[in-house]
Design a protein around this motif. Structure first.
Motif, short mmCIF file in Angstrom:
data_model
loop_
_atom_site.label_atom_id
_atom_site.label_comp_id
_atom_site.label_asym_id
_atom_site.label_seq_id
_atom_site.Cartn_x
_atom_site.Cartn_y
_atom_site.Cartn_z
N UNK A 8 0.86 -1.17 0.00
CA UNK A 8 0.00 0.00 0.00
C UNK A 8 0.90 1.23 0.00
N UNK A 9 0.48 2.24 -0.77
CA UNK A 9 1.25 3.47 -0.90
C UNK A 9 0.30 4.63 -0.58
N UNK A 17 2.09 11.78 -8.94
CA UNK A 17 2.60 10.98 -7.81
C UNK A 17 2.80 9.54 -8.25
N UNK A 18 1.85 9.01 -8.97
CA UNK A 18 1.94 7.62 -9.43
C UNK A 18 3.17 7.44 -10.31
N UNK A 19 3.35 8.35 -11.25
CA UNK A 19 4.52 8.26 -12.13
C UNK A 19 5.81 8.34 -11.33
N UNK A 20 5.81 9.21 -10.32
CA UNK A 20 7.00 9.38 -9.50
C UNK A 20 7.32 8.09 -8.74
N UNK A 21 6.31 7.51 -8.12
CA UNK A 21 6.54 6.29 -7.33
C UNK A 21 6.94 5.14 -8.26
N UNK A 22 6.27 5.04 -9.40
CA UNK A 22 6.64 3.97 -10.34
C UNK A 22 8.10 4.13 -10.79
N UNK A 30 17.27 -4.63 -8.63
CA UNK A 30 16.54 -5.86 -8.32
C UNK A 30 15.06 -5.80 -8.64
N UNK A 31 14.54 -4.60 -8.96
CA UNK A 31 13.13 -4.49 -9.33
C UNK A 31 12.99 -4.65 -10.84
N UNK A 32 12.14 -5.59 -11.23
CA UNK A 32 11.94 -5.90 -12.65
C UNK A 32 10.71 -5.20 -13.21
N UNK A 33 9.71 -4.98 -12.37
CA UNK A 33 8.44 -4.44 -12.85
C UNK A 33 7.75 -3.77 -11.67
N UNK A 34 7.12 -2.62 -11.92
CA UNK A 34 6.35 -1.96 -10.87
C UNK A 34 5.16 -1.27 -11.50
N UNK A 35 3.98 -1.54 -10.94
CA UNK A 35 2.75 -0.91 -11.41
C UNK A 35 2.04 -0.35 -10.18
N UNK A 36 1.67 0.91 -10.25
CA UNK A 36 1.07 1.60 -9.11
C UNK A 36 -0.29 2.15 -9.53
N UNK A 63 11.13 6.86 1.75
CA UNK A 63 12.15 7.87 1.45
C UNK A 63 11.65 8.85 0.40
N UNK A 64 10.74 8.41 -0.46
CA UNK A 64 10.19 9.28 -1.49
C UNK A 64 9.10 10.20 -0.93
N UNK A 65 8.76 10.04 0.35
CA UNK A 65 7.80 10.93 0.97
C UNK A 65 6.38 10.38 1.04
N UNK A 66 6.23 9.10 0.73
CA UNK A 66 4.91 8.48 0.80
C UNK A 66 4.91 7.47 1.95
N UNK A 67 3.72 6.95 2.24
CA UNK A 67 3.60 5.97 3.32
C UNK A 67 3.49 4.58 2.71
N UNK A 68 4.52 3.80 2.90
CA UNK A 68 4.53 2.46 2.33
C UNK A 68 4.32 1.40 3.39
N UNK A 69 3.56 0.37 3.03
CA UNK A 69 3.46 -0.79 3.90
C UNK A 69 3.20 -2.03 3.06
N UNK A 70 3.54 -3.14 3.66
CA UNK A 70 3.37 -4.43 2.98
C UNK A 70 1.93 -4.88 3.07
N UNK A 71 1.41 -5.43 2.01
CA UNK A 71 0.12 -6.10 2.04
C UNK A 71 0.39 -7.58 2.30
N UNK A 72 -0.27 -8.12 3.29
CA UNK A 72 -0.05 -9.54 3.60
C UNK A 72 -0.76 -10.43 2.60
#
Ligand code: 9UX
Length: 72
Positions: A8-9, A17-22, A30-36, A63-72
């Motif tokens: 979750x972002x 914002x979406x473009x920035x985070x992507x 190590x990241x191969x693909x990211x879709x936000x 670090x980019x200024x957003x709130x990140x957390x893992x989805x279980x």
């Protein structure tokens, strides 16, 4: 092999914002693909766990200024 993690972002309020985070996620080693998604505040990231961890990805979002957390 590669894994897919969902995160979750929080704090994204416009399409730029979406473009920035992507862009940040896709540039991580190590990241191969990211879709936000702005609508769901979710990000799906395909990554190589021998190079980067889920916690590293959360930290990059933070670090980019957003709130990140893992989805279980
Ligand atoms: Mo839009 Mo996001 O003007 O960090 S780029 S709010």
């Amino acid at each position: 092999g590669a894994l897919v993690g969902q995160f979750t972002i929080g704090g994204m309020t416009c399409a730029a914002c979406v473009n920035s985070v992507e862009g940040i996620l896709r540039n991580l080693p190590g990241v191969k693909r990211a879709v936000v998604s702005l609508a769901t505040s979710l990000g799906e990231v395909e990554y190589d766990p021998t190079v980067i961890s889920k916690d590293d990805i959360v930290n990059a979002i933070e670090d980019a200024g957003f709130e990140g957390s893992l989805v279980q």
